[in-house]
Design a protein around this motif. Sequence first.
Motif, PDB file in Angstrom:
ATOM      1  N   ALA A 149       0.858  -1.169   0.000  1.00 44.91           N
ATOM      2  CA  ALA A 149       0.000   0.000   0.000  1.00 44.91           C
ATOM      3  C   ALA A 149       0.909   1.238   0.000  1.00 44.91           C
ATOM      4  O   ALA A 149       2.020   1.195  -0.526  1.00 44.91           O
ATOM      5  CB  ALA A 149      -0.935  -0.034   1.203  1.00 44.91           C
ATOM      6  N   SER A 150       0.469   2.320   0.595  1.00 48.14           N
ATOM      7  CA  SER A 150       1.260   3.549   0.654  1.00 48.14           C
ATOM      8  C   SER A 150       0.547   4.528   1.567  1.00 48.14           C
ATOM      9  O   SER A 150      -0.687   4.489   1.695  1.00 48.14           O
ATOM     10  CB  SER A 150       1.410   4.164  -0.745  1.00 48.14           C
ATOM     11  N   ILE A 151       1.300   5.448   2.181  1.00 47.99           N
ATOM     12  CA  ILE A 151       0.626   6.511   2.928  1.00 47.99           C
ATOM     13  C   ILE A 151      -0.171   7.400   1.982  1.00 47.99           C
ATOM     14  O   ILE A 151      -1.041   8.151   2.437  1.00 47.99           O
ATOM     15  CB  ILE A 151       1.596   7.358   3.773  1.00 47.99           C
ATOM     16  N   ALA A 152       0.082   7.296   0.679  1.00 49.58           N
ATOM     17  CA  ALA A 152      -0.744   8.020  -0.287  1.00 49.58           C
ATOM     18  C   ALA A 152      -2.197   7.596  -0.176  1.00 49.58           C
ATOM     19  O   ALA A 152      -3.102   8.377  -0.479  1.00 49.58           O
ATOM     20  CB  ALA A 152      -0.241   7.779  -1.706  1.00 49.58           C
ATOM     21  N   GLY A 191       6.009   5.185   3.819  1.00 46.12           N
ATOM     22  CA  GLY A 191       6.003   6.629   3.706  1.00 46.12           C
ATOM     23  C   GLY A 191       6.951   7.042   2.593  1.00 46.12           C
ATOM     24  O   GLY A 191       7.133   6.326   1.611  1.00 46.12           O
ATOM     25  N   LEU A 192       7.558   8.190   2.753  1.00 54.34           N
ATOM     26  CA  LEU A 192       8.524   8.669   1.768  1.00 54.34           C
ATOM     27  C   LEU A 192       9.837   7.921   1.967  1.00 54.34           C
ATOM     28  O   LEU A 192      10.498   8.072   3.000  1.00 54.34           O
ATOM     29  CB  LEU A 192       8.739  10.170   1.932  1.00 54.34           C
ATOM     30  N   MET A 193      10.201   7.102   0.986  1.00 53.89           N
ATOM     31  CA  MET A 193      11.377   6.260   1.094  1.00 53.89           C
ATOM     32  C   MET A 193      12.419   6.637   0.040  1.00 53.89           C
ATOM     33  O   MET A 193      12.071   7.039  -1.075  1.00 53.89           O
ATOM     34  CB  MET A 193      10.994   4.789   0.922  1.00 53.89           C
ATOM     35  N   ALA A 194      13.670   6.452   0.397  1.00 57.83           N
ATOM     36  CA  ALA A 194      14.777   6.852  -0.484  1.00 57.83           C
ATOM     37  C   ALA A 194      15.062   5.780  -1.522  1.00 57.83           C
ATOM     38  O   ALA A 194      16.123   5.159  -1.533  1.00 57.83           O
ATOM     39  CB  ALA A 194      16.023   7.140   0.342  1.00 57.83           C
TER      40      ALA A 194
END
Length: 256
Positions: A149-152, A191-194
């Motif tokens: 999934a995603s925090i989006a 979340g936002l991942m590098a």
Amino acid sequence: MQYVEVMEHKDKIAIVTGGARGFGFGFAQALCAAGATVVILDRDGDEARRAASSLSVDGASCSAVSCDVSDEQAVDSAVAHIVETLGGVDILINNAGLLANRYSADFSIISRADVRAVLEVNVMGVINCSVAVRSAMARRGGGVILNLASIAGYTIPGPYGLSKLAVRGLTVSFAREFAPDNIRVNAVAPGLMATESVMADLPSDMVGHFINDLQLLKRQGLPGDIVDAAMFLCSDKASFITGETLRVSGGFPLEV
């Protein structure tokens, strides 16, 4: 990324969609280190074969099948081939997905073709692969499905956010539907991942805003954070967990 070799998935057969790069490659690498026989499904067959070859060292077993997860017949054929050649399926990681900043644009701006594309891959791909493996998992006494999934799916409007909200819903639906076959279904919401794709797609000021203003933990999320969470949910340590979406996002967004 390096993983300590703990053979908790010895004799297990695992499918990782979109496993040629990014999170998918990390999942495949960790599963190989844990003793699983891994099959990478990816629409880029050449990249998938290169990834599988790089992981097939020191006794690890990894192969590749070219497959577009949005194509129901292609998925059914790929899974049937895996079951015939390897004997079954124990773990499915639904990682394949379309991720680009343009898919988060407003619906009045984004083209209908792009809307259809992201829903076909991110939503129908999860449905196609999950349904395809159910009977094979049931014959082996159960299994584990993990969705990306995603925090989006909590915070970001547009087709991409909608697709990841749908993945959360599918996780609950399949957990209920597949429970009689002893199949657990969970999701991880990064979340936002590098990752290379994210860092190439997002402006640096947006990355800084996420880390410094939104996250509680003020560091960049790393692919290994997601892989570790996924491996926990795929393991016997999570044997009493199903239907859940685990956010791995540095504390953003919080909900009571």
